[in-house]
Design a protein around this motif. Structure first.
Motif, PDB file in Angstrom:
ATOM      1  N   LEU A 414      43.425 -29.792 130.927  1.00  0.00           N
ATOM      2  CA  LEU A 414      44.889 -29.519 130.307  1.00  0.00           C
ATOM      3  C   LEU A 414      44.753 -29.448 128.717  1.00  0.00           C
ATOM      4  O   LEU A 414      44.190 -30.323 127.873  1.00  0.00           O
ATOM      5  CB  LEU A 414      46.087 -30.474 130.962  1.00  0.00           C
ATOM      6  CG  LEU A 414      46.201 -30.584 132.319  1.00  0.00           C
ATOM      7  CD1 LEU A 414      47.146 -31.506 132.543  1.00  0.00           C
ATOM      8  CD2 LEU A 414      46.446 -29.378 132.932  1.00  0.00           C
ATOM      9  N   LEU A 427      49.103 -27.736 129.505  1.00  0.00           N
ATOM     10  CA  LEU A 427      48.829 -26.819 130.643  1.00  0.00           C
ATOM     11  C   LEU A 427      47.280 -26.559 130.661  1.00  0.00           C
ATOM     12  O   LEU A 427      46.610 -26.718 129.811  1.00  0.00           O
ATOM     13  CB  LEU A 427      49.759 -25.607 130.142  1.00  0.00           C
ATOM     14  CG  LEU A 427      51.135 -25.564 130.177  1.00  0.00           C
ATOM     15  CD1 LEU A 427      51.745 -24.193 129.619  1.00  0.00           C
ATOM     16  CD2 LEU A 427      51.873 -26.078 131.486  1.00  0.00           C
ATOM     17  N   SER A 428      47.201 -25.851 132.005  1.00  0.00           N
ATOM     18  CA  SER A 428      45.732 -25.534 132.231  1.00  0.00           C
ATOM     19  C   SER A 428      45.703 -24.046 131.489  1.00  0.00           C
ATOM     20  O   SER A 428      46.662 -23.565 131.194  1.00  0.00           O
ATOM     21  CB  SER A 428      45.520 -25.363 133.770  1.00  0.00           C
ATOM     22  OG  SER A 428      46.356 -24.204 134.305  1.00  0.00           O
ATOM     23  N   GLU A 430      44.755 -21.364 133.081  1.00  0.00           N
ATOM     24  CA  GLU A 430      45.187 -20.359 133.850  1.00  0.00           C
ATOM     25  C   GLU A 430      46.827 -20.249 133.590  1.00  0.00           C
ATOM     26  O   GLU A 430      47.397 -18.986 133.294  1.00  0.00           O
ATOM     27  CB  GLU A 430      44.725 -20.832 135.376  1.00  0.00           C
ATOM     28  CG  GLU A 430      43.670 -20.416 135.545  1.00  0.00           C
ATOM     29  CD  GLU A 430      42.405 -21.420 135.173  1.00  0.00           C
ATOM     30  OE1 GLU A 430      43.151 -22.663 134.828  1.00  0.00           O
ATOM     31  OE2 GLU A 430      41.595 -21.318 134.901  1.00  0.00           O
ATOM     32  N   ASP A 431      47.504 -21.283 133.627  1.00  0.00           N
ATOM     33  CA  ASP A 431      48.842 -21.158 133.068  1.00  0.00           C
ATOM     34  C   ASP A 431      49.289 -20.749 131.707  1.00  0.00           C
ATOM     35  O   ASP A 431      50.453 -19.986 131.625  1.00  0.00           O
ATOM     36  CB  ASP A 431      49.563 -22.484 133.402  1.00  0.00           C
ATOM     37  CG  ASP A 431      49.787 -22.969 134.819  1.00  0.00           C
ATOM     38  OD1 ASP A 431      49.496 -22.261 135.623  1.00  0.00           O
ATOM     39  OD2 ASP A 431      49.923 -24.220 135.239  1.00  0.00           O
ATOM     40  N   LYS A 434      48.990 -16.954 132.057  1.00  0.00           N
ATOM     41  CA  LYS A 434      50.058 -16.351 132.635  1.00  0.00           C
ATOM     42  C   LYS A 434      51.205 -16.308 131.718  1.00  0.00           C
ATOM     43  O   LYS A 434      51.943 -15.430 131.718  1.00  0.00           O
ATOM     44  CB  LYS A 434      50.404 -17.285 133.970  1.00  0.00           C
ATOM     45  CG  LYS A 434      49.840 -16.974 135.152  1.00  0.00           C
ATOM     46  CD  LYS A 434      50.452 -17.666 136.463  1.00  0.00           C
ATOM     47  CE  LYS A 434      49.190 -17.898 137.323  1.00  0.00           C
ATOM     48  NZ  LYS A 434      49.611 -19.055 138.130  1.00  0.00           N
ATOM     49  N   ILE A 435      51.544 -17.400 131.005  1.00  0.00           N
ATOM     50  CA  ILE A 435      52.690 -17.359 130.122  1.00  0.00           C
ATOM     51  C   ILE A 435      52.740 -16.153 129.036  1.00  0.00           C
ATOM     52  O   ILE A 435      53.747 -15.573 128.869  1.00  0.00           O
ATOM     53  CB  ILE A 435      53.020 -18.697 129.469  1.00  0.00           C
ATOM     54  CG1 ILE A 435      53.353 -19.822 130.588  1.00  0.00           C
ATOM     55  CG2 ILE A 435      53.981 -18.591 128.355  1.00  0.00           C
ATOM     56  CD1 ILE A 435      53.248 -21.184 129.909  1.00  0.00           C
ATOM     57  N   ASN A 438      53.181 -12.638 130.564  1.00  0.00           N
ATOM     58  CA  ASN A 438      54.419 -12.475 130.985  1.00  0.00           C
ATOM     59  C   ASN A 438      55.145 -12.364 129.636  1.00  0.00           C
ATOM     60  O   ASN A 438      55.989 -11.326 129.725  1.00  0.00           O
ATOM     61  CB  ASN A 438      54.871 -13.723 131.530  1.00  0.00           C
ATOM     62  CG  ASN A 438      54.958 -13.485 133.120  1.00  0.00           C
ATOM     63  OD1 ASN A 438      54.729 -12.450 133.665  1.00  0.00           O
ATOM     64  ND2 ASN A 438      54.831 -14.538 133.721  1.00  0.00           N
TER      65      ASN A 438
END
Ligand code: P5A
Length: 443
Positions: A414, A427-428, A430-431, A434-435, A438
């Motif tokens: 993280l 956060l990881s 990957e997350d 994603k953010i 988006n």
């Protein structure tokens, strides 16, 4: 991009020669370098931002059906003599002689050149309307170049030109640009208000300046505050819907200095809605009928009759917008430039805490960097040994919208992630990706 290999010449303090914040900041973070009075080189950071703005301007021109061309910067004086502007333009025009002593000039605008291009090819009304634009450097020998790239001598402009058969069709073209400009500035996250304006050396009797409010702006404006609530979202590209849009705006008093009339202002605007302030002109549109087509003989054949085409021209200050966005969005208190993601020089900054004897954070950072690049996220990584908190300050100042910090608070897989000016979360990767993806989608 590795920060150690980048060309981002940051200054420790605000340069003393600059008086407004956009000029100070652009010099401070190494976006531009002055080469002589009112003439600038654009360094990588500034150039990336300007190119992204240019692309948004281009997309919104294409969207209303304008075709892109490219005209030269150097023009012949002949066509300007035909229109009668060669003398009128005065000292703002940079006049040059070539080796055959021919009189040339560095274009301050292109009404004559485009009219010449038009008349050499278009002969029938069936080819109308013609809507053309280019994005090109201009030169105006301004008496007092100032505020950096906001009022300079060489600047980058998008200029478009419309050719129509009748007054009514020409106003339809004008209104298409009116909508296109509202959409363009909205995408740049600016609230630009169309204001009735003077036409100056371009000519004609219908004109709007698109102004964003800013204390440091050079234009004095008078408006009804309710105009800020008008929106163009449901407008369609047909005559009726566009007239409707113009009417929605023109319901409210909004003028620049030259058009101001105290009595009209006070009669039309209830006291609580009156606003007189300053703004920056980021775009300007004109309708001037046959001002150029008549003296330059640009006509079409319409049912056996010769008709001079009705013209308009439409400008956006692409280079000025870089400064205007800083003026509108800079967070003075926290020293953060707030670039919308769509025009930010980089989308994400990776900031590892690096100690002389420990490379592990840098290695992690390089792995994340590789992954973000694969995900098409334009990333800069600070691989220098500069102190951690000054690195963070630096990227806030530059205004990179996302930051990944790899320091003492990162745990396992993280990492500390934040959107500029917002709180940090662990956060990881990957997350985080994603953010960012988006956010890119919705902007
Ligand atoms: C419209 C397009 C014109 O020149 N002819 C072709 C018309 N209009 S204008 O208002 O004079 O300029 C259009 C926009 O260019 C920017 N601009 C400048 N930017 C930086 N430095 C300058 N000296 C400068 N002069 C004009 C403004 O954004 C203006 O709205």
């Amino acid at each position: 991009m590795l920060f150690s290999k980048s060309f981002i010449p940051i200054l420790k303090n605000n340069p003393s020669e600059a008086v407004i914040k956009s000029h100070q900041l652009m010099l401070r973070v190494g976006m531009i370098k002055q080469s002589s009075a009112g003439i600038y080189s654009w360094l990588p950071l500034g150039f990336k931002i300007m190119k992204k703005i240019e692309q948004i301007v281009r997309e919104e021109q294409n969207r209303i059906g304008v075709q892109e061309i490219l005209m030269p910067t150097i023009q012949s004086s002949e066509i300007w003599k035909e229109s009668g502007r060669y003398e009128d333009y005065g000292e703002e025009m940079l006049r040059i002689k070539d080796r055959q002593s021919r009189e040339m000039l560095y274009g301050p605008t292109n009404e004559e050149l485009i009219t010449d291009i038009f008349r050499s090819s278009i002969k029938s009304y069936k080819s109308l309307p013609q809507l053309l634009y280019h994005i090109q450097w201009k030169f105006r020998d301004e008496l007092r170049p100032r505020f950096g790239i906001m009022r300079c001598r060489e600047f980058f402009m998008k200029d478009a030109y419309s050719f129509d058969l009748s007054d009514d069709d020409a106003k339809f073209s004008y209104n298409k640009f009116f909508l296109s400009y509202l959409r363009t500035f909205k995408r740049l996250k600016l609230s630009a208000i169309p204001m009735a304006a003077d036409t100056g050396p371009i000519g004609g009797n219908l004109s709007h300046e698109f102004i964003i409010l800013a204390e440091t702006g050079e234009s004095k404006i008078y408006t009804d505050k309710r105009i800020f609530e008008v929106n163009s979202e449901k407008t369609e590209l047909n005559k009726k819907s566009l007239i409707n849009l113009r009417e929605k705006y023109e319901k409210y008093y909004a003028v620049t200095d030259e058009k101001f009339n105290k009595n009209d202002f006070e009669t039309n605007v209830p006291e609580e809605f009156r606003l007189s302030t300053k703004g920056i002109e980021v775009g300007h549109i004109f309708y001037f009928g046959d001002k150029y087509s008549k003296p330059m003989n640009a006509s079409v054949d319409y049912k056996g009759k010769k008709e001079f085409v009705k013209m308009g021209s439409y400008g956006v200050g692409v280079s000025r917008l870089v400064g205007a966005i800083i003026e509108a969005k800079y967070d003075d208190k926290n020293e953060i430039m707030n670039w919308p993601i769509s025009i930010s020089p980089y989308e994400c900054a990776i900031i590892p805490l690096i100690n002389k004897n420990d490379n592990s954070n840098l290695e992690k950072a390089l792995n994340i960097y590789k992954y973000l690049n694969e995900m098409n996220i334009d990333t800069i990584i600070d691989d220098t040994e500069e102190n951690f908190s000054s690195k963070i300050k630096k990227f806030n100042l530059i205004g990179i919208p996302f930051q990944i910090k790899i320091g003492k608070k990162s745990e396992g897989n993280l990492y500390e992630f934040s959107e500029i000016g917002e709180e940090t979360k662990n956060l990881s990767v990957e997350d985080i990706v994603k953010i960012i993806i988006n956010k890119k989608k919705i902007n």
